[in-house]
Scaffold this motif. Structure first.
Motif, PDB file in Angstrom:
ATOM      1  N   ALA A  16       8.004   8.302   3.299  1.00  0.00           N
ATOM      2  CA  ALA A  16       6.940   7.859   2.405  1.00  0.00           C
ATOM      3  C   ALA A  16       7.047   8.500   1.032  1.00  0.00           C
ATOM      4  N   MET A  17       7.487   9.757   0.978  1.00  0.00           N
ATOM      5  CA  MET A  17       7.650  10.415  -0.314  1.00  0.00           C
ATOM      6  C   MET A  17       8.758   9.754  -1.120  1.00  0.00           C
ATOM      7  N   LEU A 146      -1.050   8.216   6.025  1.00  0.00           N
ATOM      8  CA  LEU A 146      -0.681   7.178   5.057  1.00  0.00           C
ATOM      9  C   LEU A 146       0.531   6.353   5.470  1.00  0.00           C
ATOM     10  N   THR A 147       1.566   7.009   6.006  1.00  0.00           N
ATOM     11  CA  THR A 147       2.804   6.289   6.313  1.00  0.00           C
ATOM     12  C   THR A 147       2.636   5.208   7.374  1.00  0.00           C
ATOM     13  N   PRO A 148       1.943   5.451   8.490  1.00  0.00           N
ATOM     14  CA  PRO A 148       1.784   4.377   9.484  1.00  0.00           C
ATOM     15  C   PRO A 148       1.156   3.116   8.891  1.00  0.00           C
ATOM     16  N   LEU A 149       0.158   3.272   8.031  1.00  0.00           N
ATOM     17  CA  LEU A 149      -0.461   2.108   7.379  1.00  0.00           C
ATOM     18  C   LEU A 149       0.553   1.369   6.520  1.00  0.00           C
ATOM     19  N   LEU A 150       1.334   2.131   5.758  1.00  0.00           N
ATOM     20  CA  LEU A 150       2.344   1.533   4.889  1.00  0.00           C
ATOM     21  C   LEU A 150       3.384   0.766   5.693  1.00  0.00           C
ATOM     22  N   LEU A 151       3.868   1.357   6.786  1.00  0.00           N
ATOM     23  CA  LEU A 151       4.907   0.712   7.591  1.00  0.00           C
ATOM     24  C   LEU A 151       4.434  -0.593   8.217  1.00  0.00           C
ATOM     25  N   VAL A 152       3.196  -0.636   8.670  1.00  0.00           N
ATOM     26  CA  VAL A 152       2.655  -1.866   9.269  1.00  0.00           C
ATOM     27  C   VAL A 152       2.688  -3.013   8.254  1.00  0.00           C
ATOM     28  N   ILE A 153       2.276  -2.731   7.029  1.00  0.00           N
ATOM     29  CA  ILE A 153       2.244  -3.764   5.989  1.00  0.00           C
ATOM     30  C   ILE A 153       3.654  -4.214   5.623  1.00  0.00           C
ATOM     31  N   LEU A 154       4.571  -3.265   5.420  1.00  0.00           N
ATOM     32  CA  LEU A 154       5.931  -3.604   5.025  1.00  0.00           C
ATOM     33  C   LEU A 154       6.649  -4.402   6.111  1.00  0.00           C
ATOM     34  N   LEU A 155       6.501  -3.989   7.359  1.00  0.00           N
ATOM     35  CA  LEU A 155       7.173  -4.691   8.460  1.00  0.00           C
ATOM     36  C   LEU A 155       6.601  -6.089   8.661  1.00  0.00           C
ATOM     37  N   THR A 156       5.311  -6.275   8.376  1.00  0.00           N
ATOM     38  CA  THR A 156       4.707  -7.611   8.450  1.00  0.00           C
ATOM     39  C   THR A 156       5.392  -8.559   7.473  1.00  0.00           C
ATOM     40  N   VAL A 279       1.535  -1.473  -2.152  1.00  0.00           N
ATOM     41  CA  VAL A 279       1.933  -0.774  -3.377  1.00  0.00           C
ATOM     42  C   VAL A 279       1.117   0.504  -3.545  1.00  0.00           C
ATOM     43  N   MET A 280      -0.178   0.394  -3.337  1.00  0.00           N
ATOM     44  CA  MET A 280      -1.048   1.557  -3.509  1.00  0.00           C
ATOM     45  C   MET A 280      -0.641   2.682  -2.564  1.00  0.00           C
ATOM     46  N   LEU A 281      -0.395   2.355  -1.287  1.00  0.00           N
ATOM     47  CA  LEU A 281      -0.003   3.369  -0.314  1.00  0.00           C
ATOM     48  C   LEU A 281       1.369   3.961  -0.632  1.00  0.00           C
ATOM     49  N   ALA A 282       2.316   3.086  -0.992  1.00  0.00           N
ATOM     50  CA  ALA A 282       3.666   3.558  -1.305  1.00  0.00           C
ATOM     51  C   ALA A 282       3.659   4.473  -2.513  1.00  0.00           C
ATOM     52  N   CYS A 283       2.939   4.073  -3.538  1.00  0.00           N
ATOM     53  CA  CYS A 283       2.886   4.873  -4.761  1.00  0.00           C
ATOM     54  C   CYS A 283       2.124   6.173  -4.546  1.00  0.00           C
ATOM     55  N   LEU A 284       1.064   6.110  -3.753  1.00  0.00           N
ATOM     56  CA  LEU A 284       0.250   7.299  -3.517  1.00  0.00           C
ATOM     57  C   LEU A 284       1.035   8.363  -2.745  1.00  0.00           C
TER      58      LEU A 284
END
Length: 447
Positions: A16-17, A146-156, A279-284
């Motif tokens: 995520a970083m 934060l990362t689990p939320l980001l991964l769910v969106i990206l994989l979708t 984007v918000m999660l990735a950037c954050l």
């Protein structure tokens, strides 16, 4: 290996970083530009965008977790100067402001309208500051929340693009596809960040009681593997997605516009909202990781004379001001700096794994050449602003010098893959090794 949960938590955090603003907007552009040759471009992007960032993290961790240890053969002052330049570049000067600017343009504006970007930045960096004020908790907060939320969106988005592609990948006529992807990976800034960001991972693992050097490095390798797999899947998927967008976007489309078009075509009316959240999660997550890195590096450099908390507050305040420049402006500023530093950093990562067999002469000879290589390549990226400053006559001379110099670089072996500097750097390193043969440099402490 002990504590597998910690390895996955730290691996997700490292992923995520790395996976921030640049990592979300650049892979689709690489795929879009290279069209049906997207796979070759993806291979190049994987080298500079996945492999070297992970290798850089491991090299720094192996050396003790700091860039000062990584650059130890070059003396006392160079590591501090080089580390400071890298940390500032991936920190408040470029990368951190870019995270807020991208969040504003791709998350806030599409959903809430054209509000003042400074308001977005204040909120964004307030959240960043909350997460980084306690350095020991950065890894846990990013990896578990934060990362689990980001991964769910990206994989979708990736699954949808495979099941129902936007369109066929078309021939764009672009050549040197591997090199295009290779150089495109520079823009993520991840290889630069890896050599200083490792300190956040190392300190995070230490806070969980892993202090034995061999166990620490072994755990770091597991963390790196988790991050590598995640980055490879997401990068490869988004390069592919970009290659399918050739029929819906014009050749001059901006990076931000392209990603918005892709999201709308894949997810319909919800596309802007889903993409905005991603984007918000990735950037954050990247902003948090880089801000913590800034605080850790300079608190170490200043030997505790300036506290970590003071440094991160300064970092987010300056980044907040810089972020109002906008994504494209920040990217334009970043290109020449990245072009200068990237070859030298990639070279440093490679040779650090062979430190026991090398001396100061090899480091000086090899790294000096890659620094010169980066400077020559950077001439091409600054010719427009320089010609405006110099005027018509001197500007024309500068353009000619830039063109001749870069044409000369293309004649080196492996230049088409982005590794044109590799063979000459090795040869000059060997020459330096024999010159300094009588002055053996203390090698890194192997863990």
């Amino acid at each position: 290996m002990k504590n597998k949960k910690l390895i996955f938590t730290a691996g997700f955090a490292l992923f995520a970083m790395f996976f921030g603003a640049g990592n979300l907007i650049f892979p689709p552009t690489i795929g879009f530009q290279n069209g049906d040759k997207w796979f070759y471009a993806m291979l190049g992007f994987m080298v500079t965008g996945v492999c070297f960032p992970i290798l850089g993290t491991l090299a720094s961790a192996k050396a003790g977790g700091t860039i000062q240890n990584l650059c130890k053969p070059l003396g006392k002052h160079f590591p501090n100067i080089y580390g400071a330049l890298i940390t500032l570049s991936i920190g408040p000067l470029l990368a951190i402001p870019r995270t807020a600017a991208t969040t504003h343009e791709m998350s806030v504006v599409p959903i809430f309208g054209n509000i003042n970007p400074f308001i977005t930045s204040i909120i964004f960096f307030s959240i960043t500051l909350y997460f980084v004020l306690s350095p020991s908790g950065v890894i846990d907060k990013i990896g578990n929340i934060l990362t689990p939320l980001l991964l769910v969106i990206l994989l979708t988005m990736l699954v949808k693009s495979i099941v129902s592609p936007i369109g066929p990948a078309i021939n764009t006529g672009l050549t040197e596809n591997i090199k295009n992807g290779f150089v495109g990976g520079y823009q993520t800034m991840d290889a630069l960040g890896s050599v200083v960001m490792a300190v956040v991972v190392v300190n995070g693992l230490k806070s969980h009681g892993i202090t034995d050097k061999k166990e620490l490095y072994k755990t770091c390798k597991g963390v790196g593997l988790v991050a590598l797999v995640g980055l490879a899947i997401v990068y490869g998927g988004f390069v592919y997605i970009g290659s399918t967008a050739g029929t819906i976007a014009s050749p001059d489309v901006s990076r931000v516009e392209l990603l918005n078009l892709i999201a709308k075509n894949l997810l319909g009316n919800l596309g802007s909202i889903v993409l905005g959240l991603a984007v918000m999660l990735a950037c954050l997550t990247t902003s948090i990781g880089l801000t913590a890195t800034f605080g850790e590096f300079f608190s170490e450099t200043f030997e505790g004379k300036v506290s970590y908390k003071t440094l991160v507050i300064i970092c987010v305040a300056f980044s907040c001001i810089m972020s109002v420049l906008g994504v494209e402006t920040i990217v334009a500023i970043a290109v020449p700096l990245l072009t200068i530093f990237y070859p030298m950093t990639l070279n440093l990562i490679i040779i650090s794994f062979f430190d026991k067999y090398l001396n100061k002469g090899f480091y000086v000879g090899s790294l000096s050449f890659t620094l010169l290589w980066g400077i020559i390549e950077a001439l091409e990226t600054i010719k427009k602003p320089v010609t405006k400053i110099l005027g018509e006559r001197l500007g024309a001379m500068f353009v000619e010098i830039s063109a001749v110099s870069n044409e000369f670089l293309k004649k080196f072996p492996l230049a088409s893959t982005g590794f044109g500097w590799l063979i000459p750097a090795i040869l000059l390193g060997i020459i330096g090794l024999f010159i300094y043969k009588s002055k053996k440099t203390e090698s890194f402490e192997t863990v």
